[in-house]
Enzyme design. Structure first.
Site, mmCIF file in Angstrom:
data_model
loop_
_atom_site.group_PDB
_atom_site.id
_atom_site.type_symbol
_atom_site.label_atom_id
_atom_site.label_comp_id
_atom_site.label_asym_id
_atom_site.label_seq_id
_atom_site.Cartn_x
_atom_site.Cartn_y
_atom_site.Cartn_z
ATOM 1 N N ASP A 64 -15.613 6.773 -9.466
ATOM 2 C CA ASP A 64 -14.409 6.253 -8.860
ATOM 3 C C ASP A 64 -14.116 6.833 -7.548
ATOM 4 O OD1 ASP A 64 -13.802 8.678 -9.963
ATOM 5 O OD2 ASP A 64 -11.841 7.894 -11.019
ATOM 6 N N HIS A 65 -14.623 8.105 -7.129
ATOM 7 C CA HIS A 65 -14.422 8.950 -6.012
ATOM 8 C C HIS A 65 -15.179 8.565 -4.915
ATOM 9 C CE1 HIS A 65 -11.692 11.086 -8.516
ATOM 10 N NE2 HIS A 65 -11.165 11.826 -7.522
ATOM 11 N N ASP A 119 -10.469 16.513 -13.620
ATOM 12 C CA ASP A 119 -9.526 16.004 -12.370
ATOM 13 C C ASP A 119 -8.117 16.694 -12.649
ATOM 14 O OD1 ASP A 119 -10.011 13.837 -10.058
ATOM 15 O OD2 ASP A 119 -8.062 13.672 -10.805
ATOM 16 N N ARG A 379 -0.525 13.104 -3.296
ATOM 17 C CA ARG A 379 -0.717 14.238 -2.322
ATOM 18 C C ARG A 379 -0.524 13.758 -0.901
ATOM 19 N NH1 ARG A 379 -5.297 16.552 -6.232
ATOM 20 N NH2 ARG A 379 -3.886 17.418 -7.585
ATOM 21 N N SER A 533 -6.094 19.850 -6.207
ATOM 22 C CA SER A 533 -7.319 19.404 -6.950
ATOM 23 C C SER A 533 -7.799 20.368 -7.812
ATOM 24 C CB SER A 533 -8.363 19.116 -5.870
ATOM 25 O OG SER A 533 -9.543 18.998 -6.565
ATOM 26 N N ARG A 535 -10.916 20.745 -8.284
ATOM 27 C CA ARG A 535 -12.395 20.761 -7.880
ATOM 28 C C ARG A 535 -12.833 22.144 -7.805
ATOM 29 N NH1 ARG A 535 -10.499 18.892 -1.748
ATOM 30 N NH2 ARG A 535 -9.716 17.337 -3.424
HETATM 31 C C1 MIC Z 1 -8.047 14.968 -5.950
HETATM 32 O O1 MIC Z 1 -7.167 14.158 -5.902
HETATM 33 O O2 MIC Z 1 -8.101 15.757 -5.142
HETATM 34 C C2 MIC Z 1 -9.271 14.819 -6.494
HETATM 35 C C3 MIC Z 1 -10.358 14.286 -5.722
HETATM 36 O O3 MIC Z 1 -9.226 13.815 -7.521
HETATM 37 C C4 MIC Z 1 -9.616 16.178 -7.332
HETATM 38 C C5 MIC Z 1 -10.937 16.391 -7.984
HETATM 39 C C6 MIC Z 1 -12.091 16.426 -7.073
HETATM 40 O O4 MIC Z 1 -11.669 17.118 -6.122
HETATM 41 O O5 MIC Z 1 -12.929 15.880 -7.316
HETATM 42 C C7 MIC Z 1 -8.505 16.471 -8.287
HETATM 43 O O6 MIC Z 1 -7.532 16.193 -8.352
HETATM 44 O O7 MIC Z 1 -8.664 17.301 -9.262
HETATM 45 FE FE1 SF4 Z 2 -8.418 9.672 -7.187
HETATM 46 FE FE2 SF4 Z 2 -7.317 12.088 -7.280
HETATM 47 FE FE3 SF4 Z 2 -6.540 10.292 -5.669
HETATM 48 FE FE4 SF4 Z 2 -5.980 10.018 -8.317
HETATM 49 S S1 SF4 Z 2 -5.331 11.655 -7.001
HETATM 50 S S2 SF4 Z 2 -6.592 8.372 -7.077
HETATM 51 S S3 SF4 Z 2 -8.103 11.107 -9.108
HETATM 52 S S4 SF4 Z 2 -8.432 11.084 -5.556
#
Ligand code: MIC
Ligand code: SF4
Length: 652
Positions: A64-65, A119, A379, A533, A535
């Site tokens: 999905d990313h 995630d 965010r 995140s 990550r």
């Molecule tokens: C995000 O919202 O920052 C992400 C991308 O979903 C991350 C995960 C990632 O960095 O792959 C998260 O929230 O954990």
């Molecule tokens: Fe995707 Fe993270 Fe954004 Fe949710 S917050 S939509 S999991 S990138």
């Protein structure tokens, strides 16, 4: 005294430890989820553990990313993930099927079970009464291999909701109010449990909006009771069998209580650049808006898009404002297409994107320079939109849609009568984009494209550590600062040498070259370091560059756990004022470190040779974490425990 809901579920899953706040507990994990941006690494780590098949009740791998596919990298990773899923007993949700958290809620979440996801918004499933926790990929890989999840027992805070939301006020406004009260670090070390009469007025998707954004509080997770609303949601998803009633005992104890009177709430909005910088929409009504983006795992359910379509019906998007909409899942998109709501959005001038994270993670739709973007996301950290100086606001879908029409931040109450949204008695169920694991795993070959590089593994910890302070940063540094995402960097998630060139890019682009030239060193930070995140690349890539320790005033949970997993020492200053004394380029020494860690003293001394002073810092590692640190990270630790089986198999 009775038990709260959190403790009831944790007790059912407790493998070791006692449920006293701050003590380490190990819990059994029933389900896992991964997404492609963290998943490639997680499956390489799982593979290195040498387990033939996942040992959970259910594991799902979502794409999905990374779906822009501007080069071969994303598509190669998708293929790798699909073959890994087929071979190791994992369900595979294909690109286009939707955002992991939305799809998991629709198709897999089960009240009373545990879910660990790579995630940070995994807590979304708390909307139907799961204990759903975000973690680094390595922790999720370990859970897939049948290991328990270790964490410190959180305190449990009750958010008591009374009354009912007034027209045009939504679930998003509830969580923005919680963020206003508690701030982005107010949830650290806590599970947020929702209760009170007001909960009965909220549907499961509305609850999921609230638990989703509990991640922004820094909370371990958030959870709602499982009641009749949960039952009707699961029933409408054709999964009534998954339902069980769950609630706290009437005399349950909590470590903290926050009360919110829903009747008094008004439409709210988070201002740049933090989700807790919350104001009333009506106090910002003169702000012109260049872009409105609706979607993300927070606000892209059927309910949300029906509200948006209802507002847009027969109206037009303002000529100076761009409106983009990404539906949360194929289910949502197909339903709004079939019932005509999609036509209302398109006719009003909305640009429709595929059902993925999209603009939320900077995969396209960067706003103009210094542009203002109102988003229904979770965010608004600086630079995350793809434009370093853009100003991002976070709001409900209702505020966003009305704002798109007026071209400036607008309180939706100007429209008068609210939009009536009827939740479906039956959602459209079609799981053709979810591929079950192969019945013949022995015949599945794993596909590895050239972007998949071997997993770097740390060295065991030396007797002493020394090096320079490579960077000194302030409070609330996010993992987006440490390891940016976006269209340029995300495709490199399975290539640590390449992605490490982007570490701290927006803060100090010279960091990678300086770190390498100095042979590694330390990072110094303020409060809530590593929020956001999950990550693990924000630990793995600095480790690759030689970062040995991070010294801060306080940490966010997931990032601290990721640092430990990769053998980077997380230290908090005993006296926060010492932060002022330390400067970039100071020489640090930590003599006799192995012995100090083994001696179980929680406090150690950092010698700042440049200043000629000794600084006290706490490591707060549990005994198990000390062993992980000494081994040079979790993979080495597992290797030691399992007699040397772990290896990096991702050779190309
Ligand atoms: C995000 O919202 O920052 C992400 C991308 O979903 C991350 C995960 C990632 O960095 O792959 C998260 O929230 O954990
Ligand atoms: Fe995707 Fe993270 Fe954004 Fe949710 S917050 S939509 S999991 S990138």
């Amino acid at each position: 005294m009775g038990l709260n809901l959190t403790k009831k579920i944790l007790q059912e899953h407790l493998i070791s430890g006692e449920m006293t706040p701050g003590k380490e507990i190990a819990i059994r994990i029933d389900q896992t989820l991964t997404q492609d941006a963290t998943g490639t690494m997680a499956y390489l780590q799982f593979e290195a553990m040498g387990v033939p098949k996942v040992r959970t009740k259910l594991s799902v791998s979502y794409i999905d990313h990374n779906t822009l596919q501007t080069g071969f990298e994303n598509a190669d990773d998708h293929r790798f993930l699909q073959t890994m899923a087929a071979k190791y007993g994992v369900y595979f949700s294909r690109p286009g099927n939707g955002i992991c958290h939305q799809v998991h809620l629709e198709r897999f979440a089960v009240p009373g079970l545990t879910l660990l996801g790579s995630d940070s918004h995994t807590p979304t499933a708390g909307g139907v009464g799961m204990i759903a926790i975000g973690a680094g990929g390595l922790d999720v890989a370990a859970a897939m291999a049948g290991q328990p999840f270790y964490t410190r027992m959180p305190r449990v805070a009750l958010v008591k909701l009374t009354g009912r939301l007034q027209p045009w006020v939504t679930a998003k406004d509830i969580i923005l109010e919680v963020l206003r009260i508690l701030t982005v670090k107010g949830g650290v070390g806590k599970i947020i449990e929702y209760g009170g009469d007001g909960t009965a007025t909220l549907s499961a998707p509305e609850r999921a909006t609230i638990t989703n954004m509990g991640a922004e509080l820094g909370a371990t997770t958030s959870v709602f009771p499982s009641d009749e609303n949960t039952r009707s949601y699961l029933q409408a998803e054709g999964r009534e069998n998954a339902w069980t009633p769950l609630a706290a005992d009437p005399d349950a104890e909590y470590d903290e209580v926050v009360e919110i009177d829903l009747d008094k709430l008004e439409p709210l909005i988070a201002q740049p650049h933090s989700p807790d910088n919350v104001a009333r929409v009506k106090d910002l009504e003169d702000v012109n808006v260049d872009q409105v983006a609706i979607g993300s795992c927070t606000n892209s359910s059927y309910r949300d898009l029906m509200a948006v379509a209802g507002i847009l019906r027969g109206r037009s998007v303002h000529p100076d404002t761009s409106l983009v909409i990404s539906p949360g899942s194929k289910q949502v998109l197909e339903m709004v297409a079939r019932n005509g709501a999609l036509v209302d959005m398109i006719a009003a001038g909305a640009r429709i994107l595929e059902s993925t994270c999209g603009p939320c993670i900077g995969m396209g739709q960067a706003p103009r320079s210094e542009g203002v973007s109102v988003r229904t996301f979770n965010r608004n950290f600086p630079g995350r939109s793809g434009t370093a100086n853009a100003k991002v606001y976070l709001s409900s879908p209702e505020v966003a849609a009305v704002t798109a029409i007026y071209g400036k931040i607008t309180d939706p109450r100007v429209l008068g009568d609210p939009i009536a949204i009827e939740l479906p008695h039956e959602y459209l169920i079609d799981d053709k984009l979810i591929v079950p694991p192969s019945p013949e795993p022995e015949n599945v070959d794993i596909y590895r494209g050239p972007n998949i590089k071997p997993l770097p593994i740390n060295e065991p910890m030396p007797d002493s550590l020394s090096g320079k302070v490579l960077l000194k940063v302030g409070d609330n540094i996010t993992t987006d600062h440490i390891m940016p995402a976006g269209a340029k960097v995300l495709p490199l998630r399975s290539n640590i040498p390449a992605i490490s060139e982007h570490v701290f890019e927006g803060v100090d682009a010279t960091f990678p070259s300086r770190a390498k030239a100095a042979g590694g060193g330390f990072v110094v930070g303020g409060e809530n370091y590593g929020q956001g995140s999950s990550r693990e690349h924000a630990a793995l890539a600095p480790m690759y560059l030689g970062v040995k320790g991070v010294v801060v005033k306080s940490f966010a949970r997931i990032h601290r756990e990721n640092l430990i997993n990769f053998g980077i020492l997380p230290l908090t200053l005993v006296n926060p004022d010492d932060y002022e004394e330390i400067d970039q380029n100071d020489e640090f020494q930590m003599p006799d470190l192995r012995n100090v860690l083994m001696s179980r003293q929680p406090v150690l001394k950092i010698v700042d040779k440049t200043k000629g002073v000794e600084i006290e810092a706490r490591h707060d590692l549990t005994e198990r974490q000390v062993e992980i640190m000494l081994a040079g990270g979790m993979l080495n630790y597992i290797k030691l425990k399992s007699g040397g089986r772990v290896e990096s198999r991702a050779e190309v």
